[in-house]
Scaffold this motif. Structure first.
Motif, PDB file in Angstrom:
ATOM      1  N   SER A 287       0.827  -1.212   0.000  1.00  0.00           N
ATOM      2  CA  SER A 287       0.000   0.000   0.000  1.00  0.00           C
ATOM      3  C   SER A 287       0.858   1.258   0.000  1.00  0.00           C
ATOM      4  CB  SER A 287      -0.936   0.005   1.210  1.00  0.00           C
ATOM      5  OG  SER A 287      -0.200   0.052   2.409  1.00  0.00           O
ATOM      6  N   GLY A 288       2.020   1.202   0.676  1.00  0.00           N
ATOM      7  CA  GLY A 288       2.903   2.372   0.705  1.00  0.00           C
ATOM      8  C   GLY A 288       3.423   2.719  -0.675  1.00  0.00           C
ATOM      9  N   PHE A 289       3.866   1.720  -1.415  1.00  0.00           N
ATOM     10  CA  PHE A 289       4.348   1.992  -2.772  1.00  0.00           C
ATOM     11  C   PHE A 289       3.200   2.432  -3.681  1.00  0.00           C
ATOM     12  CE2 PHE A 289       8.351   0.023  -1.617  1.00  0.00           C
ATOM     13  CZ  PHE A 289       9.234   0.778  -2.356  1.00  0.00           C
ATOM     14  N   ILE A 320       8.167  -3.736  -7.314  1.00  0.00           N
ATOM     15  CA  ILE A 320       8.004  -3.995  -5.873  1.00  0.00           C
ATOM     16  C   ILE A 320       6.527  -4.156  -5.537  1.00  0.00           C
ATOM     17  CG2 ILE A 320       8.261  -2.977  -3.572  1.00  0.00           C
ATOM     18  CD1 ILE A 320      10.904  -1.856  -4.430  1.00  0.00           C
ATOM     19  N   ALA A 321       5.681  -3.333  -6.166  1.00  0.00           N
ATOM     20  CA  ALA A 321       4.236  -3.466  -5.941  1.00  0.00           C
ATOM     21  C   ALA A 321       3.752  -4.830  -6.438  1.00  0.00           C
ATOM     22  CB  ALA A 321       3.488  -2.341  -6.648  1.00  0.00           C
ATOM     23  N   ILE A 391      -3.635   4.832 -12.274  1.00  0.00           N
ATOM     24  CA  ILE A 391      -4.960   4.266 -11.950  1.00  0.00           C
ATOM     25  C   ILE A 391      -4.807   2.985 -11.124  1.00  0.00           C
ATOM     26  CG2 ILE A 391      -7.013   3.185 -12.966  1.00  0.00           C
ATOM     27  CD1 ILE A 391      -6.714   5.198 -15.304  1.00  0.00           C
ATOM     28  N   ILE A 392      -3.845   2.140 -11.511  1.00  0.00           N
ATOM     29  CA  ILE A 392      -3.626   0.903 -10.741  1.00  0.00           C
ATOM     30  C   ILE A 392      -3.188   1.220  -9.316  1.00  0.00           C
ATOM     31  CG2 ILE A 392      -2.124  -1.137 -10.570  1.00  0.00           C
ATOM     32  CD1 ILE A 392      -2.174  -1.261 -13.622  1.00  0.00           C
ATOM     33  N   SER A 393      -2.363   2.256  -9.168  1.00  0.00           N
ATOM     34  CA  SER A 393      -1.913   2.624  -7.809  1.00  0.00           C
ATOM     35  C   SER A 393      -3.104   3.024  -6.938  1.00  0.00           C
ATOM     36  CB  SER A 393      -0.879   3.746  -7.876  1.00  0.00           C
ATOM     37  OG  SER A 393      -1.486   4.978  -8.248  1.00  0.00           O
ATOM     38  N   ILE A 394      -4.087   3.679  -7.546  1.00  0.00           N
ATOM     39  CA  ILE A 394      -5.291   4.045  -6.775  1.00  0.00           C
ATOM     40  C   ILE A 394      -6.085   2.784  -6.417  1.00  0.00           C
ATOM     41  CG2 ILE A 394      -7.507   5.255  -6.917  1.00  0.00           C
ATOM     42  CD1 ILE A 394      -6.079   7.383  -8.581  1.00  0.00           C
TER      43      ILE A 394
END
Length: 478
Positions: A287-289, A320-321, A391-394
């Protein structure tokens, strides 16, 4: 011929036969940018006129943050009953949001401390903003347990301070362990962040002084602690930085492990499991990345930082994600296996209930966002599409919030006693208080990017090609 010479000749022959591919190291600062360009670029964000978009974002963020202020004011004046807690779910929204924000705050110190000790130079473009993210996320996290006590003016009872009633904390409670873990983590994170800022604050002090802006020069000079950039200063600075990185590293791993103990040491099905500590740590890094990508990609475009936050940086964060997302997915599947293999009917029911019970919608949102979506990072073409990455990070952020909701609420809503089963829904006060914390976070982050260097200038210069004494490049201006 000596034995060493024979080995050398054999190795040369093998290499000539194999013909290994040449893999050049990707540049961490592109287009041959000079030292002077890096300084001007980072300092220019602070020295220039405040852009109109910043003011609009700041006003909106303050408005959203006011929801949290209004929510906790109403809570303190009325009581914790305004939250939607009721039997059997007496612990939900507040602890969900606490764990969510602590997880967000995990990656900052990880990027800075662990990657520093491992000599991963790609951290230099993102570590400062990630450290700031850690501190602001911990601030948001701290709101929930403090106000959950109800009478917030007694929150100091959480600390072992002598008092008139001789009331002492229950040191066997993991909630008490949280107090020490999170407060220690926050303190070390602030120190680590501030120590890294000192050389850059001194640069701003000197630049404002030369520009005749004495008030700003004085303020930055005050926090620069008399930095002059001498050999002795750099020697002490690097020693302090490495020591703090060494202290921070076990904290990175311990703080979310202890948060997981809030659940793992209980006897409730779905919580009482030894997989929680590594599962929580991997999830927190994940979640941090996700949040680092959410924050840094817009900054890269707005401030035209493409030469400093390169595609290689984005690739590393995506990988890393992908790795941590796969670990989280493995943990989800392993939980089901353990529940089946352990032959505990209550444990088995807890996980069947998660996937197919009244909160199945939350479980499958979590699974889609945390397990399926990050697998798209396997594709290089997608990693190079920055809109898709953003978008994927969200999705990752959304999925990790739902993970905490699923763990906490599904186990409580259907416990050992079917007659007490219920369905938890948050109250409007809870919803506004939570979404207001995004405003609190945004206000702090906007102030950070406006008044402090968002990247460590000295570390960026150290990874340029001209900083390598063995490279045959011309030196840029200082």
């Amino acid at each position: 011929m000596s034995h060493a010479a024979e080995n050398s000749a054999a190795a040369t022959a093998v290499l000539r036969e194999v013909k290994p591919a040449s893999l050049p190291r990707p540049l961490l600062v592109e287009n041959g940018r000079s030292y002077g360009w890096i300084t001007d670029k980072i300092c220019g964000i602070i020295e220039g006129k405040t852009p109109a978009w910043w003011w609009w974002c700041f006003i909106v963020a303050c408005f959203v943050a006011s929801w949290t202020v209004a929510g906790i004011t109403y809570l303190v004046s009325t009581g914790v009953g305004v939250w939607g807690h009721a039997n059997p779910v007496n612990w939900a929204w507040d602890i969900v949001n606490f764990v969510f924000w602590i997880g967000i705050g995990h990656a900052g110190t990880l990027i800075s401390a662990i990657l520093c000790l491992l000599r991963q130079k790609w951290r230099t473009s993102i570590n400062r903003a990630a450290e700031a993210m850690t501190i602001f996320a911990v601030v948001c996290a701290g709101i929930f347990p403090v106000f959950h006590v109800g009478r917030v003016w007694f929150a100091w009872f959480l600390f072992p301070i002598p008092n008139y009633n001789s009331i002492w904390q229950n040191y066997r409670s993991p909630l008490e362990w949280d107090v020490f873990a999170v407060s220690t983590y926050a303190t070390v994170s602030v120190l680590f962040w501030y120590v890294g800022l000192v050389p850059d604050l001194a640069i701003l002090r000197d630049r404002f002084f030369n520009a005749g802006r004495k008030v700003r020069s004085f303020i930055y000079g005050l926090f620069a602690l008399g930095w002059r950039g001498s050999n002795r200063h750099w020697s002490n600075y690097e020693m302090a930085y490495v020591i703090l990185a060494g202290v921070s590293t076990p904290l990175v791993l311990s703080v979310h492990t202890i948060v997981s103990f809030d659940f793992a040491v209980s006897l409730l099905p779905g919580w009482h499991t030894t997989i929680f500590p590594p599962y929580f740590v991997a999830g927190a890094v994940f979640s941090g990345f996700g949040m680092v990508l959410t924050l840094m990609l817009p900054l890269r475009v707005i401030f035209k930082l493409e030469d400093l936050i390169t595609q290689y940086h984005i690739d590393c964060m995506c990988k890393i994600a992908l790795a941590t997302g796969s670990m989280v997915g493995y943990a989800y599947i392993m939980e089901f296996f353990i529940a089946w293999y352990g032959s505990n009917p209550y444990e088995g029911f807890a996980f069947i209930n998660r996937a197919f019970g009244p909160y199945a919608w939350a479980y499958w949102i979590m699974f889609l966002c945390n397990v399926i979506t990050p697998q798209l990072f396997w594709f290089k073409k997608l990693r190079r599409n920055l809109v898709a990455v953003w978008i994927i990070s969200i999705f990752i952020n959304v999925g990790m919030w739902f993970e905490r909701f699923v763990i906490i609420v599904t186990s409580l809503a259907r416990d050992f006693l079917p007659s007490s089963w219920g369905y938890y829904s948050p109250s409007i006060v809870e919803i506004f208080t939570f979404f207001g914390t995004f405003g609190v976070f945004s206000v702090l982050f906007l102030l950070f990017i406006r008044f402090l260097p968002i990247m460590p200038m000295a570390e960026l210069k150290a990874v340029t090609p001209q900083a390598d004494p063995h490279a045959h490049h011309g030196h840029g201006k200082h």
